[in-house]
Design a protein around this motif. Structure first.
Motif, mmCIF file in Angstrom:
data_model
loop_
_atom_site.group_PDB
_atom_site.id
_atom_site.type_symbol
_atom_site.label_atom_id
_atom_site.label_comp_id
_atom_site.label_asym_id
_atom_site.label_seq_id
_atom_site.Cartn_x
_atom_site.Cartn_y
_atom_site.Cartn_z
ATOM 1 N N LYS A 90 46.853 -64.980 -30.113
ATOM 2 C CA LYS A 90 47.333 -64.535 -31.220
ATOM 3 C C LYS A 90 48.624 -65.194 -31.820
ATOM 4 O O LYS A 90 49.473 -64.760 -32.677
ATOM 5 C CB LYS A 90 47.692 -62.824 -31.107
ATOM 6 N N ARG A 119 51.405 -64.303 -30.432
ATOM 7 C CA ARG A 119 52.093 -63.025 -30.590
ATOM 8 C C ARG A 119 53.187 -63.141 -29.697
ATOM 9 O O ARG A 119 52.988 -63.589 -28.249
ATOM 10 C CB ARG A 119 51.275 -61.775 -30.486
ATOM 11 N N ASN A 130 43.426 -60.721 -34.666
ATOM 12 C CA ASN A 130 43.913 -61.517 -35.781
ATOM 13 C C ASN A 130 45.319 -62.245 -35.401
ATOM 14 O O ASN A 130 45.855 -61.842 -34.274
ATOM 15 C CB ASN A 130 44.524 -60.738 -36.910
ATOM 16 N N PRO A 131 45.385 -63.398 -35.901
ATOM 17 C CA PRO A 131 46.865 -63.985 -35.384
ATOM 18 C C PRO A 131 48.130 -63.237 -35.770
ATOM 19 O O PRO A 131 48.061 -62.528 -36.929
ATOM 20 C CB PRO A 131 46.727 -65.210 -36.062
ATOM 21 N N SER A 132 49.065 -63.358 -34.918
ATOM 22 C CA SER A 132 50.131 -62.518 -35.194
ATOM 23 C C SER A 132 50.779 -62.793 -36.574
ATOM 24 O O SER A 132 50.880 -63.776 -37.245
ATOM 25 C CB SER A 132 51.350 -62.549 -34.127
ATOM 26 N N ILE A 160 45.934 -62.924 -24.472
ATOM 27 C CA ILE A 160 45.795 -62.245 -25.893
ATOM 28 C C ILE A 160 47.173 -62.853 -26.776
ATOM 29 O O ILE A 160 47.196 -63.206 -27.844
ATOM 30 C CB ILE A 160 45.628 -60.943 -25.784
ATOM 31 N N TRP A 161 48.071 -62.675 -25.937
ATOM 32 C CA TRP A 161 49.573 -63.305 -26.451
ATOM 33 C C TRP A 161 49.338 -64.494 -26.874
ATOM 34 O O TRP A 161 49.808 -65.119 -28.143
ATOM 35 C CB TRP A 161 50.679 -63.019 -25.485
ATOM 36 N N SER A 215 44.142 -55.801 -28.529
ATOM 37 C CA SER A 215 45.047 -55.889 -29.679
ATOM 38 C C SER A 215 43.745 -56.033 -30.778
ATOM 39 O O SER A 215 42.752 -56.584 -30.626
ATOM 40 C CB SER A 215 45.869 -56.986 -29.364
#
Length: 202
Positions: free
Chosen positions: A49, A51, A138-140, A45-46, A135
């Motif tokens: 994103k 993120r 959406n992209p961070s 996920i990080w 989460s």
């Protein structure tokens, strides 16, 4: 010009297989569409994103017991009291934790955010898959996707949980409460629901 590709919709069984294969998927919730992976694959996920890894992920589950499994017993009674009133629902409880969940979702941290979403199709998936790291989809730094199509535009190669159309959601993020001590919470974010009758500070 080529038209945008629509969501790749899959059944619960297919989504669960993809999760087991270490893939990320897109799920509906009662607040906003979300990205989801098995907790041990939280890094996915990080990466998706873009993120920072110092921004923890949320653990979603189908039952209170499943979510409290890795949470410090000191806060269990307080968490269960709020859960009985507001779960499934749009309140995220940030609780002291240790063990695999906090290591996966909040590396180097000492707590995890937990929630049971008020979305039947996702609850069914969580019953099948076990708790998932999640989460917003959406992209961070960009506005959160509010529809399946918007989520597909951000992440066109990710499978989405069906059936669709998804149940209506609030479009507003969950309220976040951080447990501080027995009977005492801190409000970290005002969101879709605000609980009454608790000892909470800003």
């Amino acid at each position: 010009m080529t038209a945008p590709r629509g969501p790749l919709v899959h059944s619960i069984a297919s989504i669960a297989r993809r999760l087991q294969a270490s893939e990320a998927v897109i799920i509906p919730t009662d607040t906003l569409p979300g990205l989801a992976v098995l907790p041990q694959n939280a890094e996915t996920i990080w990466t998706l994103k873009q993120r920072p890894a110092d921004k923890p992920l949320i653990l979603m589950g189908a039952t209170v017991d499943a979510l409290l499994e890795g949470v410090d017993s000191r806060c269990h009674n307080d968490a269960k009291t709020l859960a009985a009133k507001h779960w499934p629902g749009a309140i995220t409880l940030v609780l002291p934790a240790r063990g695999p969940y906090v290591d996966y979702l909040n590396p180097g941290g000492s707590n995890i955010g937990c929630r049971i979403p008020a979305c039947a199709v996702t609850q069914n998936l969580l019953s099948f898959s076990g708790p998932l790291a999640t989460s917003s989809a959406n992209p961070s730094g960009q506005s959160a996707a509010t529809t399946a199509l918007e989520a597909a535009e951000f992440f066109p190669d990710l499978a989405q949980l069906g059936p669709q159309p998804w149940p209506r959601h609030s479009g507003e993020a969950s309220t976040v409460l951080i447990w501080r001590s027995v009977g005492c919470w801190r409000i970290a974010r005002h969101g879709a629901v605000m609980p009454e009758g608790i000892n909470a500070t800003e």
